[in-house]
Scaffold this active site. Structure first.
Site, PDB file in Angstrom:
ATOM      1  N   SER A  45       0.826  -1.201   0.000  1.00 16.29           N
ATOM      2  CA  SER A  45       0.000   0.000   0.000  1.00 16.29           C
ATOM      3  C   SER A  45       0.867   1.261   0.000  1.00 16.29           C
ATOM      4  CB  SER A  45      -0.961  -0.042   1.192  1.00 16.29           C
ATOM      5  OG  SER A  45      -1.989   0.906   1.052  1.00 16.29           O
ATOM      6  N   ASP A 188      -6.127  -3.618  -2.052  1.00 18.18           N
ATOM      7  CA  ASP A 188      -4.953  -3.347  -1.222  1.00 18.18           C
ATOM      8  C   ASP A 188      -4.297  -4.629  -0.688  1.00 18.18           C
ATOM      9  OD1 ASP A 188      -3.315  -2.485   1.054  1.00 18.18           O
ATOM     10  OD2 ASP A 188      -4.328  -0.560   0.838  1.00 18.18           O
TER      11      ASP A 188
END
Length: 340
Positions: A45, A188
């Protein structure tokens, strides 16, 4: 005996300014850019964004192998672009977020295009390990330099890699891209591996003969020096009395945060045990900060919160004698010279 220094950076939205302070401190005490110290960098991320940002080469510099963006420049990007990526939500937008992502991806896409351009995984100054999750095939996706150089269909654009790794559910839309000769639909990587330390360690040990790692099978862990940097952990807990009666709506955001936060600490515990079992405890260091519960929202782009995260990192790590000693000892044990 060859030493392989590995840097791992957690996910955590705009809290990416936290590991950035640690990187700045390491560069200060060594007099070197971070890619001149470590051999492999892993990120999830915001950690993926940082990984790519610190590994982009300045192609116009007469000195080969110099980084394009300084740590200070990257911090400015977080401060300025963060406000466009995570704007303050008005009442109507908050209502919309019940049934659609809270934020549009336009500003994030524009930022990635602006700073990464057409660069690909193979253009990074060091080997990388970046995570995402393909909801179509229901399996993890690992973007690695090793595979990118073996298969051109895996040598993805950094804009795509970072977008895939940071498509946090409820925050941003999922991201579709071509990879491995098919279309993947990513969310993610923090959903399953917000702390990519164990993942990058597995990647290295499973491919010890790769030219990017070259680790001896017998002495594997004793050759690997792993620094894992977090993006802050909350000092508070959920209100158990309120949570016991929560339904789907109330649990939607907290359960995602818990799913990302819980495994982070478990990974740290497992790695401590693993390195201890191989009598290499000094080869592993986890660095993180504690944050007030009310100041952990990774999408809060206010100057006050960003300043708080930076100050918390400085007080707990870069200006804390014990924490600094741990970092210096880790670096020296891994063969890095400290100049101040």
């Amino acid at each position: 005996m060859r030493r392989l220094r590995v840097l791992s950076i957690d996910g955590g939205g705009l809290r990416g300014v936290i590991p950035l302070q640690v990187i700045k401190y390491i560069e200060k005490i060594t007099g070197k850019q971070i890619h001149q110290i470590f051999d492999v960098v892993a990120g999830t991320s915001t950690g993926a964004l940082l990984t790519c940002a610190i590994l982009i080469e300045d192609e116009n510099n007469v000195v080969v192998g110099q980084r394009l963006y300084s740590a200070d420049t990257i911090q400015e990007i977080y401060t300025l672009e963060g406000k466009a990526i995570f704007p303050r939500l008005n009442t109507f937008r908050r209502f919309q977020s019940i049934y659609q992502p809270s934020y549009k991806a336009d500003s994030l896409d524009n930022t990635l295009d602006k700073y990464f351009g057409s660069r690909r995984i193979s253009d990074c100054l060091l080997p990388v390990f970046i995570t995402a999750y393909d909801i179509h095939r229901e399996k993890p996706v690992y973007f690695t330099t090793r595979e990118a150089n073996l298969d051109p269909y895996k040598n993805s654009l950094l804009t795509e890699v970072c977008r895939a790794s940071s498509a946090a559910p409820t925050y941003f839309p999922t991201f579709a891209m071509d990879y491995e000769r098919e279309k993947i639909h990513c969310i993610d990587g923090g959903i399953f591996m917000n702390n990519p330390s164990f993942g990058v360690l597995s990647e290295i040990l499973a491919n010890i003969d790769s030219k990017y790692y070259q680790v001896d099978f017998i002495n594997g862990l004793s050759q690997i020096h792993l620094l894992s940097i977090g993006t802050g952990s909350s000092t508070g807990n959920l209100d158990s009395q309120k949570a016991k009666n929560w339904g789907k709506f109330q649990w939607a955001r907290p359960v995602i945060d818990l799913a990302m936060r819980g495994p982070v600490e478990v990974t740290d515990q497992h790695l401590q045990v693993l390195f201890q079992l191989h009598q290499s405890s000094s080869n592993y260091l986890r660095v993180n900060v504690s944050l007030e519960d009310s100041k952990t929202d990774m999408a809060n782009s206010s100057d006050a919160i960003l300043d708080y995260w930076i100050q918390a990192t400085n007080s707990q790590i870069t200006q804390n004698e014990t924490a600094r000693l741990h970092i210096r000892s880790f670096l020296e044990d891994s063969g890095v010279e400290i100049i101040e």
